[in-house]
Design an enzyme around this catalytic site. Structure first.
Site, PDB file in Angstrom:
ATOM      1  N   ASN A 168      -7.861  -3.150  14.397  1.00  0.00           N
ATOM      2  CA  ASN A 168      -9.260  -3.429  14.020  1.00  0.00           C
ATOM      3  C   ASN A 168      -9.372  -4.627  13.057  1.00  0.00           C
ATOM      4  O   ASN A 168     -10.427  -4.872  12.493  1.00  0.00           O
ATOM      5  CB  ASN A 168      -9.911  -2.191  13.392  1.00  0.00           C
ATOM      6  CG  ASN A 168      -9.232  -1.764  12.093  1.00  0.00           C
ATOM      7  OD1 ASN A 168      -8.315  -2.428  11.615  1.00  0.00           O
ATOM      8  ND2 ASN A 168      -9.685  -0.666  11.516  1.00  0.00           N
ATOM      9  N   ASP A 185       0.806  -1.232   0.000  1.00  0.00           N
ATOM     10  CA  ASP A 185       0.000   0.000   0.000  1.00  0.00           C
ATOM     11  C   ASP A 185       0.835   1.276   0.000  1.00  0.00           C
ATOM     12  O   ASP A 185       2.045   1.245   0.224  1.00  0.00           O
ATOM     13  CB  ASP A 185      -0.957   0.008   1.203  1.00  0.00           C
ATOM     14  CG  ASP A 185      -0.359  -0.660   2.437  1.00  0.00           C
ATOM     15  OD1 ASP A 185       0.838  -0.453   2.693  1.00  0.00           O
ATOM     16  OD2 ASP A 185      -1.077  -1.395   3.124  1.00  0.00           O
ATOM     17  N   GLU A 245     -10.118  -2.180   5.379  1.00  0.00           N
ATOM     18  CA  GLU A 245     -10.723  -1.941   6.689  1.00  0.00           C
ATOM     19  C   GLU A 245     -11.971  -2.811   6.879  1.00  0.00           C
ATOM     20  O   GLU A 245     -12.507  -3.359   5.910  1.00  0.00           O
ATOM     21  CB  GLU A 245     -11.104  -0.454   6.796  1.00  0.00           C
ATOM     22  CG  GLU A 245      -9.919   0.512   6.677  1.00  0.00           C
ATOM     23  CD  GLU A 245      -9.047   0.596   7.929  1.00  0.00           C
ATOM     24  OE1 GLU A 245      -8.966  -0.390   8.686  1.00  0.00           O
ATOM     25  OE2 GLU A 245      -8.447   1.662   8.147  1.00  0.00           O
ATOM     26  N   HIS A 258      -7.607  -5.073  10.176  1.00  0.00           N
ATOM     27  CA  HIS A 258      -7.342  -4.858   8.744  1.00  0.00           C
ATOM     28  C   HIS A 258      -6.046  -5.551   8.301  1.00  0.00           C
ATOM     29  O   HIS A 258      -5.131  -5.741   9.091  1.00  0.00           O
ATOM     30  CB  HIS A 258      -7.328  -3.366   8.366  1.00  0.00           C
ATOM     31  CG  HIS A 258      -6.173  -2.570   8.870  1.00  0.00           C
ATOM     32  ND1 HIS A 258      -6.317  -1.315   9.428  1.00  0.00           N
ATOM     33  CD2 HIS A 258      -4.825  -2.808   8.893  1.00  0.00           C
ATOM     34  CE1 HIS A 258      -5.129  -0.839   9.758  1.00  0.00           C
ATOM     35  NE2 HIS A 258      -4.221  -1.723   9.450  1.00  0.00           N
TER      36      HIS A 258
HETATM   37  C1  F6R Z   1       1.135  -1.554   6.119  1.00  0.00           C
HETATM   38  C2  F6R Z   1      -0.101  -2.320   6.205  1.00  0.00           C
HETATM   39  C3  F6R Z   1      -0.928  -2.330   7.438  1.00  0.00           C
HETATM   40  C4  F6R Z   1      -0.097  -2.560   8.704  1.00  0.00           C
HETATM   41  C5  F6R Z   1      -0.994  -2.511   9.942  1.00  0.00           C
HETATM   42  C6  F6R Z   1      -0.198  -2.704  11.221  1.00  0.00           C
HETATM   43  O1  F6R Z   1       1.760  -1.723   4.865  1.00  0.00           O
HETATM   44  O2  F6R Z   1      -0.481  -2.922   5.243  1.00  0.00           O
HETATM   45  O3  F6R Z   1      -1.921  -3.321   7.342  1.00  0.00           O
HETATM   46  O4  F6R Z   1       0.531  -3.801   8.612  1.00  0.00           O
HETATM   47  O5  F6R Z   1      -1.656  -1.296   9.986  1.00  0.00           O
HETATM   48  O6  F6R Z   1       0.640  -1.624  11.404  1.00  0.00           O
HETATM   49  P1  F6R Z   1       1.767  -1.628  12.533  1.00  0.00           P
HETATM   50  O7  F6R Z   1       2.728  -2.670  12.170  1.00  0.00           O
HETATM   51  O8  F6R Z   1       2.385  -0.253  12.455  1.00  0.00           O
HETATM   52  O9  F6R Z   1       1.078  -1.904  13.819  1.00  0.00           O
END
Ligand code: F6R
Length: 261
Positions: A136, A67, A143, A138
């Protein structure tokens, strides 16, 4: 699902790096899917260490990131382009022409999303996809309640994710509301998913992903339907799992060829 539980995030990163190495060494031209955020940083540090000690090369690898924020150019320090350069790419021998991230600044974002999907297919699909998980539930930036059939597209971040990601911005108002992310269906087509989660903040999402019903209210729960998933947790992220002892039992009884370390 293969569930590996380690005492600390550091130990988790080490076993994840070994799995990474195993996949890279069994394919002549591996295609890897990469994630950003806080969770994979230890894994990337371990991969860099392995590269520096001559154990691992990225020279035949192609990469696709999950992303990117809409509106942040690659040189912006808060962009995922910048994150990937400073936390991995600049310190390993990957060929820059084989690096791919979604373009959050494309003039025609919808076309750029379609082209990204096409590119992944042209390279034969993703062999190993690294994932984190949001509090959450995702994965990527898909989401809760988003479609399980989704492809790379422009998505709107939830208020919770904006709050969680605000630590990387001076002002929460600066966190972009839109991202380009691989879709759930894109992730489901990858050949092996490696999801990492650490800390008590992730424990509820981890429980719902592994032991809850498959439901779009926890997007990561769709991984129960994926043919090959490895989930690496530290004890804190695993503490709500009902079958924790079973996962440890299974790992303790693996055959040699099923082990990574
Ligand atoms: C980032 C991504 C997100 C993160 C998730 C957890 O490329 O795809 O799904 O993996 O938001 O983020 P952290 O590791 O910062 O807790």
């Amino acid at each position: 699902m293969e569930i590996l539980i380690r005492d600390t995030p550091e130990e988790g990163a080490q076993v994840a790096a070994k799995l990474f190495k195993k996949i890279l060494s069994t394919r002549p031209q591996p295609v890897i899917g990469l994630a950003t955020g806080g969770t994979p940083l230890r894994l990337y540090r371990e991969l860099i260490r392995m590269h520096q000690s001559g154990e691992l090369s990225f020279k035949d690898c192609t990469s696709f990131n999950l992303d990117e924020y809409v509106g942040l150019p690659p040189e912006d320090e808060r962009s995922y382009h910048h994150y990937m350069r400073s936390n991995l790419f600049d310190q390993v021998d990957i060929d820059p022409s084989r690096i791919h991230l979604p373009d959050g600044c494309a003039g025609d974002l919808r076309q750029a999303c379609r082209d990204y999907e096409k590119k992944i297919k042209e390279f034969g699909g993703i062999d190993l996809q690294v994932l984190g998980i949001g509090a959450n539930g995702h994965i990527g930036f898909n989401e809760p309640t988003g479609s399980f059939a989704s492809r790379t597209w422009v998505k709107i971040l939830s208020e919770q994710t904006i709050k969680d990601n605000a630590i990387y911005f001076d002002d929460p108002e600066e966190v972009p509301r839109h991202v380009v992310t691989m879709g759930i269906a894109t992730v489901m087509e990858t050949r092996h998913c490696l999801l990492l989660a650490n800390g008590a903040k992730k424990a509820d999402a981890v429980r719902r992903m592994i032991e809850g019903p498959v439901s779009a209210s926890c997007p990561a729960s769709i991984l129960q339907m994926h043919k090959r998933v490895t989930i690496v947790l530290d004890e804190e992220a695993a503490y709500l799992l009902t079958f924790k002892d079973h996962y440890k039992w299974v790992e303790g009884n693996k055959l040699d060829w099923q082990k990574y370390d």
